[in-house]
Design an enzyme around this catalytic site. Structure first.
Site, mmCIF file in Angstrom:
data_model
loop_
_atom_site.group_PDB
_atom_site.id
_atom_site.type_symbol
_atom_site.label_atom_id
_atom_site.label_comp_id
_atom_site.label_asym_id
_atom_site.label_seq_id
_atom_site.Cartn_x
_atom_site.Cartn_y
_atom_site.Cartn_z
ATOM 1 N N ASP A 4 0.863 -1.181 0.000
ATOM 2 C CA ASP A 4 0.000 0.000 0.000
ATOM 3 C C ASP A 4 0.902 1.233 0.000
ATOM 4 O OD1 ASP A 4 0.860 0.385 2.597
ATOM 5 O OD2 ASP A 4 -1.136 0.383 3.506
ATOM 6 N N CYS A 48 3.282 -2.939 3.966
ATOM 7 C CA CYS A 48 2.458 -1.781 4.320
ATOM 8 C C CYS A 48 3.218 -0.970 5.367
ATOM 9 C CB CYS A 48 1.059 -2.196 4.769
ATOM 10 S SG CYS A 48 0.949 -3.138 6.294
ATOM 11 N N THR A 65 3.002 -0.900 8.788
ATOM 12 C CA THR A 65 3.455 -1.726 9.905
ATOM 13 C C THR A 65 3.643 -3.194 9.541
ATOM 14 O OG1 THR A 65 1.179 -2.203 10.542
ATOM 15 C CG2 THR A 65 2.228 -0.262 11.568
ATOM 16 N N HIS A 117 10.726 -23.172 10.328
ATOM 17 C CA HIS A 117 9.765 -23.885 11.175
ATOM 18 C C HIS A 117 8.325 -23.780 10.685
ATOM 19 C CE1 HIS A 117 12.233 -24.290 15.168
ATOM 20 N NE2 HIS A 117 12.891 -24.724 14.105
ATOM 21 N N HIS A 129 7.822 -30.088 12.044
ATOM 22 C CA HIS A 129 7.240 -28.789 11.691
ATOM 23 C C HIS A 129 6.148 -28.940 10.630
ATOM 24 C CE1 HIS A 129 10.263 -27.053 14.181
ATOM 25 N NE2 HIS A 129 11.220 -27.639 13.480
HETATM 26 C C1 RB5 Z 1 -1.890 2.988 6.240
HETATM 27 O O1 RB5 Z 1 -1.951 4.251 6.796
HETATM 28 C C2 RB5 Z 1 -1.545 1.953 7.295
HETATM 29 O O2 RB5 Z 1 -2.636 1.771 8.145
HETATM 30 C C3 RB5 Z 1 -1.139 0.646 6.650
HETATM 31 O O3 RB5 Z 1 -0.033 0.873 5.838
HETATM 32 C C4 RB5 Z 1 -0.727 -0.455 7.593
HETATM 33 O O4 RB5 Z 1 0.201 -0.016 8.521
HETATM 34 C C5 RB5 Z 1 -1.841 -1.209 8.189
HETATM 35 O O5 RB5 Z 1 -1.643 -2.175 8.931
#
Ligand code: RB5
Length: 145
Positions: free
Chosen positions: A8, A65, A67, A98, A133
């Site tokens: 994203d 993304c 996080t 694993h 595993h």
């Molecule tokens: C986008 O702002 C953010 O929410 C997305 O990139 C991600 O971190 C979601 O888990």
């Protein structure tokens, strides 16, 4: 190996570097976007990449993304996807050895670009150990509900 990749807007800044690394390692890459820093919805990209892995168009997937959390939640809705969110090298290696992770999720707002590339290199180069595993990942379908 054939790798499907998606991101994203939070992951867009590092995606091309990951694509270039994968290509330099000899892998084929299907880049499913996004293609700018404009706000998009990460589940759309998780779905496209995971469909490629599910139907065999890709051997593995990589999702980036902000996080990595949203991508990993979305990807793991599919029974055939074992998505691992990795922020360092130990879990990147263990998710393969694993857990036979077939999708790697990365957080570009958590981990810097240099470490992201090393995580990808480690994840791509680590083999599944199998044995006990394999038995454990076969239990996933019965784990909950
Ligand atoms: C986008 O702002 C953010 O929410 C997305 O990139 C991600 O971190 C979601 O888990």
């Amino acid at each position: 190996m054939k790798i499907a990749i998606g991101c994203d807007h939070g992951g867009f800044g590092v995606k091309n570097d990951v694509v270039e690394l994968l290509q330099s390692m000899g892998h084929g890459v299907s880049d499913h976007g996004c293609d700018s820093g404009q706000s998009v919805n990460y589940p759309d990209y998780a779905k496209i990449v995971c469909l490629d892995v599910e139907n065999g168009t890709a051997d593995r997937g990589i999702l980036i993304c902000g996080t990595g959390i949203g991508m990993s939640m979305a990807a793991n809705r599919s029974k055939s996807i074992r998505a691992a969110l990795c922020h360092e090298l130990f879990t990147a290696a263990m998710s393969r050895e694993h857990n036979d992770a077939n999708v790697l999720c990365l957080g570009a707002r958590v981990v810097g670009p240099g470490l992201i590339l090393e995580i990808v290199r480690t994840w791509m180069n680590t083999e599944f150990a199998g044995g006990r595993h394999q038995t454990r990942i076969e239990m996933f379908s019965n784990a909950i509900g």
